[in-house]
Write an enzyme that holds these catalytic residues in place. Sequence first.
Site, mmCIF file in Angstrom:
data_model
loop_
_atom_site.group_PDB
_atom_site.id
_atom_site.type_symbol
_atom_site.label_atom_id
_atom_site.label_comp_id
_atom_site.label_asym_id
_atom_site.label_seq_id
_atom_site.Cartn_x
_atom_site.Cartn_y
_atom_site.Cartn_z
ATOM 1 N N GLY A 71 7.727 13.075 -9.124
ATOM 2 C CA GLY A 71 7.322 13.198 -10.523
ATOM 3 C C GLY A 71 6.324 12.134 -10.952
ATOM 4 N N GLU A 77 10.350 3.653 -11.961
ATOM 5 C CA GLU A 77 11.686 3.873 -11.402
ATOM 6 C C GLU A 77 12.124 2.666 -10.575
ATOM 7 O OE1 GLU A 77 11.380 8.750 -11.181
ATOM 8 O OE2 GLU A 77 10.948 7.584 -9.386
#
Length: 192
Positions: A71, A77
């Site tokens: 993504g 992240e």
Amino acid sequence: GTGSTANCFIDQIAEHKHLFAGTVASSEGSAERHRSHGIDVFDLNQVDEVTIYIDGADEANPKLELIKGGGAALTREKIVTAVAKEFVCIESKWVDSLGTFPLPVEVIPMARSHVARELVKLGGDPVWREGVITDNGNIILDVHHLYPMASSCNIEEKINHITGVVTNGLFALKPADILFLATQQGIVSHRA
């Protein structure tokens, strides 16, 4: 987290939003989804700690090492993972060895060709994910043919040391603490 699995999770926790102060999101898309449910989203710099980070992955191996970044939110992240006390991975493609899924690498745009040449030297076949700009304003190179990865930690470090690389989608140096995997027999959990 980011992606379809994370979106489903965000939708499910919305009815429990009274049980927590708010969230830190790893992408602008996830932050907007939280807000659409009335969940407060804090900037990571506003909080002292993140108790638990929950996200999906593109691949996971028995060591709970992951490939993430399908993504295009891999850098954020990794940052949230580094801060979180516990990293829980929900849903992933379970593999014996990482590398079937192309490894995303976030790259500063002016370094694209240089980084691609260096990735070729490591045995990879980098492909520019055209039309994709990360939330950080960078580009993604998807590296094919690094399978099987004998030493995920070694590859993660080597790629991160290429000038122009922001980070790569290997989560081997800091793998998941727990993985919940949907199987034909139901949900199975794996601990590191």
